[in-house]
Design a protein around this motif. Sequence first.
Motif, PDB file in Angstrom:
ATOM      1  N   LEU A 172       1.002  -1.152  -0.020  1.00 48.58           N
ATOM      2  CA  LEU A 172      -0.102  -0.014  -0.121  1.00 48.58           C
ATOM      3  C   LEU A 172       0.769   1.335   0.059  1.00 48.58           C
ATOM      4  O   LEU A 172       0.521   2.319  -0.783  1.00 48.58           O
ATOM      5  N   PHE A 173       1.988   1.392   0.814  1.00 50.83           N
ATOM      6  CA  PHE A 173       2.965   2.438   0.879  1.00 50.83           C
ATOM      7  C   PHE A 173       3.524   2.637  -0.518  1.00 50.83           C
ATOM      8  O   PHE A 173       3.562   3.917  -1.142  1.00 50.83           O
ATOM      9  N   THR A 174       3.819   1.537  -1.189  1.00 53.40           N
ATOM     10  CA  THR A 174       4.420   1.695  -2.634  1.00 53.40           C
ATOM     11  C   THR A 174       3.224   2.274  -3.596  1.00 53.40           C
ATOM     12  O   THR A 174       3.508   3.098  -4.340  1.00 53.40           O
ATOM     13  N   LYS A 175       2.161   1.610  -3.481  1.00 54.49           N
ATOM     14  CA  LYS A 175       0.944   2.091  -4.418  1.00 54.49           C
ATOM     15  C   LYS A 175       0.680   3.763  -4.040  1.00 54.49           C
ATOM     16  O   LYS A 175       0.576   4.494  -5.074  1.00 54.49           O
ATOM     17  N   TYR A 176       0.705   4.088  -2.697  1.00 50.22           N
ATOM     18  CA  TYR A 176       0.581   5.513  -2.686  1.00 50.22           C
ATOM     19  C   TYR A 176       1.564   6.519  -3.427  1.00 50.22           C
ATOM     20  O   TYR A 176       1.374   7.244  -3.525  1.00 50.22           O
ATOM     21  N   LYS A 177       2.944   6.017  -3.043  1.00 56.61           N
ATOM     22  CA  LYS A 177       3.996   6.506  -3.730  1.00 56.61           C
ATOM     23  C   LYS A 177       3.978   6.558  -4.898  1.00 56.61           C
ATOM     24  O   LYS A 177       4.350   7.590  -5.576  1.00 56.61           O
ATOM     25  N   GLY A 178       3.472   5.593  -5.678  1.00 60.86           N
ATOM     26  CA  GLY A 178       3.251   5.633  -7.106  1.00 60.86           C
ATOM     27  C   GLY A 178       2.153   6.627  -7.537  1.00 60.86           C
ATOM     28  O   GLY A 178       2.211   7.442  -8.557  1.00 60.86           O
ATOM     29  N   TYR A 179       1.284   7.006  -6.567  1.00 61.19           N
ATOM     30  CA  TYR A 179       0.126   8.093  -6.833  1.00 61.19           C
ATOM     31  C   TYR A 179       0.853   9.489  -6.676  1.00 61.19           C
ATOM     32  O   TYR A 179       0.030  10.426  -6.778  1.00 61.19           O
ATOM     33  N   GLY A 180       1.921   9.444  -6.065  1.00 58.92           N
ATOM     34  CA  GLY A 180       2.945  10.865  -5.707  1.00 58.92           C
ATOM     35  C   GLY A 180       2.593  11.095  -4.361  1.00 58.92           C
ATOM     36  O   GLY A 180       2.726  12.291  -4.161  1.00 58.92           O
ATOM     37  N   ILE A 181       2.107  10.123  -3.601  1.00 61.15           N
ATOM     38  CA  ILE A 181       2.131  10.557  -2.101  1.00 61.15           C
ATOM     39  C   ILE A 181       3.107   9.958  -1.376  1.00 61.15           C
ATOM     40  O   ILE A 181       3.104   8.800  -1.159  1.00 61.15           O
ATOM     41  N   ASP A 182       3.946  10.584  -0.809  1.00 59.56           N
ATOM     42  CA  ASP A 182       5.165  10.153  -0.099  1.00 59.56           C
ATOM     43  C   ASP A 182       4.776  10.375   1.432  1.00 59.56           C
ATOM     44  O   ASP A 182       4.846  11.170   2.061  1.00 59.56           O
ATOM     45  N   MET A 183       4.397   9.189   2.222  1.00 60.43           N
ATOM     46  CA  MET A 183       4.111   9.315   3.288  1.00 60.43           C
ATOM     47  C   MET A 183       4.926   9.601   4.465  1.00 60.43           C
ATOM     48  O   MET A 183       4.703  10.142   5.211  1.00 60.43           O
ATOM     49  N   GLU A 184       6.383   9.275   4.128  1.00 60.62           N
ATOM     50  CA  GLU A 184       7.442   9.454   4.716  1.00 60.62           C
ATOM     51  C   GLU A 184       7.582  11.190   5.012  1.00 60.62           C
ATOM     52  O   GLU A 184       7.747  11.674   6.194  1.00 60.62           O
ATOM     53  N   LYS A 185       7.407  11.787   3.885  1.00 58.62           N
ATOM     54  CA  LYS A 185       7.464  12.974   3.766  1.00 58.62           C
ATOM     55  C   LYS A 185       6.365  13.749   4.573  1.00 58.62           C
ATOM     56  O   LYS A 185       6.328  14.914   5.237  1.00 58.62           O
ATOM     57  N   ALA A 186       5.208  13.280   4.140  1.00 53.81           N
ATOM     58  CA  ALA A 186       3.829  13.648   4.668  1.00 53.81           C
ATOM     59  C   ALA A 186       3.704  13.931   6.117  1.00 53.81           C
ATOM     60  O   ALA A 186       3.399  14.546   6.732  1.00 53.81           O
TER      61      ALA A 186
END
Length: 192
Positions: free
Chosen positions: A134-148
């Motif tokens: 899921l983390f990778t999928k979000y990142k693929g959508y341009g959502i960087d959870m670590e930065k957010a």
Amino acid sequence: MKKFILTAFFILTVSVIFAQTGLKIGEQAPLFTAKDNMGKSVDLKELLKTHKTVIVFFYRGQWCPYCNKQMSHLQDSLQYLTAKGAYVVGVTPETDENIAKTVGKTKASFSIIQDNGYKIMKDYKVNYVMDDALFTKYKGYGIDMEKANGNADHVLPVPATYVIDKSGKLIFVHFDKDYTKRPSVKTLLAVL
């Protein structure tokens, strides 16, 4: 194709948070004290002494269009909620910088708390850890959870909403693992 991707994304998200249950109507709300985005101390015990109810809602981040829509609706109707004695508090894992972005997008003037360490989210049973897929999928959508969120924990809340009465009891709970579903302001006003 886009609808298929969104459906797959939703199914994956719901399966990851399946274990969370949230709190139930009639339960005692966990107390908390934290600084909000304006530097003000938000103490639930003290708020309940001076307000008829407190609305505590959890949101995922400024990158979430459903969160922004909910917060805009709350802001647009804030005078109706406060006229009925409610105090509104948003709780999020996102950084102060991203909370400022949320405020810019939604014009939110109510308290927003950055839940460092996820204590409030854990106490209200809304926290979950995203799996790697899921983390990778979000990142693929341009959502960087670590930065957010300013860390590598990959923790998000189920976007739940709780209404707490003066005695500290939950009189309304909206806990839906489908992050696209949120209670309407009309529903909240009916509870108040």
